[in-house]
Design an enzyme around this catalytic site. Structure first.
Site, PDB file in Angstrom:
ATOM      1  N   LYS A  14       0.845  -1.197   0.000  1.00  0.00           N
ATOM      2  CA  LYS A  14       0.000   0.000   0.000  1.00  0.00           C
ATOM      3  C   LYS A  14       0.877   1.243   0.000  1.00  0.00           C
ATOM      4  O   LYS A  14       2.063   1.214   0.374  1.00  0.00           O
ATOM      5  CB  LYS A  14      -0.937   0.014   1.214  1.00  0.00           C
ATOM      6  CG  LYS A  14      -0.240  -0.087   2.574  1.00  0.00           C
ATOM      7  CD  LYS A  14       0.268   1.214   3.141  1.00  0.00           C
ATOM      8  CE  LYS A  14       0.908   1.030   4.525  1.00  0.00           C
ATOM      9  NZ  LYS A  14       1.625   2.244   4.990  1.00  0.00           N
ATOM     10  N   PRO A  97       9.592  -5.221   0.155  1.00  0.00           N
ATOM     11  CA  PRO A  97      10.680  -5.074   1.135  1.00  0.00           C
ATOM     12  C   PRO A  97      10.142  -4.734   2.525  1.00  0.00           C
ATOM     13  O   PRO A  97       9.103  -4.078   2.669  1.00  0.00           O
ATOM     14  CB  PRO A  97      11.525  -3.923   0.570  1.00  0.00           C
ATOM     15  CG  PRO A  97      10.609  -3.194  -0.360  1.00  0.00           C
ATOM     16  CD  PRO A  97       9.651  -4.193  -0.898  1.00  0.00           C
ATOM     17  N   GLY A 101       7.453   0.808   5.088  1.00  0.00           N
ATOM     18  CA  GLY A 101       6.220   1.557   5.168  1.00  0.00           C
ATOM     19  C   GLY A 101       5.218   1.157   4.104  1.00  0.00           C
ATOM     20  O   GLY A 101       4.217   1.854   3.883  1.00  0.00           O
ATOM     21  N   GLY A 103       3.642  -1.853   4.186  1.00  0.00           N
ATOM     22  CA  GLY A 103       2.644  -2.730   4.792  1.00  0.00           C
ATOM     23  C   GLY A 103       2.732  -4.186   4.399  1.00  0.00           C
ATOM     24  O   GLY A 103       1.749  -4.919   4.539  1.00  0.00           O
ATOM     25  N   GLY A 104       3.880  -4.651   3.955  1.00  0.00           N
ATOM     26  CA  GLY A 104       3.991  -6.019   3.468  1.00  0.00           C
ATOM     27  C   GLY A 104       3.629  -7.077   4.492  1.00  0.00           C
ATOM     28  O   GLY A 104       2.880  -8.005   4.207  1.00  0.00           O
ATOM     29  N   GLY A 105       4.146  -6.956   5.706  1.00  0.00           N
ATOM     30  CA  GLY A 105       3.847  -7.946   6.739  1.00  0.00           C
ATOM     31  C   GLY A 105       2.384  -7.956   7.111  1.00  0.00           C
ATOM     32  O   GLY A 105       1.781  -9.024   7.300  1.00  0.00           O
ATOM     33  N   SER A 106       1.781  -6.776   7.209  1.00  0.00           N
ATOM     34  CA  SER A 106       0.356  -6.693   7.536  1.00  0.00           C
ATOM     35  C   SER A 106      -0.499  -7.270   6.416  1.00  0.00           C
ATOM     36  O   SER A 106      -1.512  -7.931   6.655  1.00  0.00           O
ATOM     37  CB  SER A 106      -0.038  -5.235   7.789  1.00  0.00           C
ATOM     38  OG  SER A 106       0.587  -4.734   8.945  1.00  0.00           O
ATOM     39  N   ASP A 139      -2.124  -1.818  10.164  1.00  0.00           N
ATOM     40  CA  ASP A 139      -2.488  -1.838   8.749  1.00  0.00           C
ATOM     41  C   ASP A 139      -3.305  -3.066   8.345  1.00  0.00           C
ATOM     42  O   ASP A 139      -3.828  -3.117   7.228  1.00  0.00           O
ATOM     43  CB  ASP A 139      -1.222  -1.789   7.872  1.00  0.00           C
ATOM     44  CG  ASP A 139      -0.529  -0.440   7.919  1.00  0.00           C
ATOM     45  OD1 ASP A 139      -1.222   0.575   8.162  1.00  0.00           O
ATOM     46  OD2 ASP A 139       0.697  -0.393   7.702  1.00  0.00           O
TER      47      ASP A 139
END
Length: 293
Positions: A14, A97, A101, A103-106, A139
């Protein structure tokens, strides 16, 4: 026959078109207002059902943290279901990556929640998934939604918003940023905040103007102080496209570029170790509609 696996599931990144800190709760969590859009820079997940109670993750690439949000999401959903025999194998092809910021993990965690609700044949409505997601990360509720949204509070209040298709150049320098440190540094810069106190800015109920495509980010100045490469990345895109903005708590930055064929947009030369992509905004989350309303 019940589903046993779901493969090639996208987990999109995002961008925050703007981000304002508008208050701080007594428990230390910051209150935000942000317009957010999903983009087509995605991780890919493969999720299989197990019936032995084992929850395991398999990394298809660089190793991830031992106890990441995906595993926590699976355990939280199993606990909510009250069935200790539910298990899963989660395989992640990581492209977004970390510390960016974006939001990849979320996003990965949200995709896991949506996938396991199906694989485990759970009748969990969206509103319950949103509550569960909010306990995992700010997120996660956004990525359980339908697409572009105005997000408020600690990320738990989300309202769908219209957003015209857009193209963005996104650049991530090598250093990542720790979210907690960026928020702490930003709060110290904003008048009206005190350590541990519930404070609010006078404009906390106002909303970003939808006509402003590149609004402000209250975390950007603090991130630049903590990570000079954020300043370098912003300058790089500003020189190339005339505009730049940090997303989330950084360290990734982006610039809106003219819509058109993707291969017609050339990223500026990047220093060694930097990552960059030309991305499209998504009108809807790829798994929109998976959760029961």
């Amino acid at each position: 026959m019940a589903l046993r696996s779901l493969v090639d599931l996208p987990a999109p990144a995002k961008l925050n078109l703007d981000l304002r800190i508008v208050g701080r709760r007594a428990d230390g969590y910051h209150l935000l207002v942000s317009r957010m859009v999903p983009i087509d820079w995605c991780d890919t997940l493969h999720v299989e059902r197990r019936d032995d109670g084992v929850i395991a993750r398999h990394d298809l690439g660089d190793p991830l943290p031992v106890d990441d949000l995906c595993l926590r999401a699976a355990r939280a959903l199993r606990s909510a279901a009250g069935n200790p025999d539910l298990g899963t194998d989660i395989s992640i092809e990581k492209r977004i990556p970390s510390g960016a910021g974006l939001g990849g993990g979320s996003s990965d965690a949200a995709t896991v929640l949506l996938a396991l609700a199906r694989l485990w044949s759970l009748d969990v409505p969206l509103d319950r998934l949103l509550v569960l997601g909010a306990t995992l990360g700010a997120d996660v509720p956004f990525f359980l939604g339908d697409g572009p949204a105005l997000v408020k509070g600690i990320g738990d209040a989300s309202t769908p918003m219209p957003h015209a298709p857009a193209t963005f150049a996104v650049v991530k320098p090598p250093p990542g940023l720790e979210t907690r440190a960026v928020f702490a540094a930003a709060a110290a810069r904003i008048a009206g905040f005190s350590e541990g106190g519930a404070q609010a800015r006078p404009d906390e109920n106002s909303e970003p103007k939808p006509t402003d495509p590149e609004g402000g980010n209250d975390l950007q100045a603090a991130a630049e102080e903590l990570c000079p490469d954020v300043t370098r990345a912003l300058a790089l895109l500003r020189t190339a496209y005339g505009t730049s903005r940090m997303t989330g708590s950084g360290s990734a930055v982006y610039a809106r570029v003219p819509n058109g064929p993707r291969d017609a947009v050339a990223l500026p030369p990047l220093p060694p170790g930097w990552q960059g992509r030309v991305c499209r905004s998504l009108a809807a989350h790829p798994l929109s509609g998976w959760a029961r309303r």
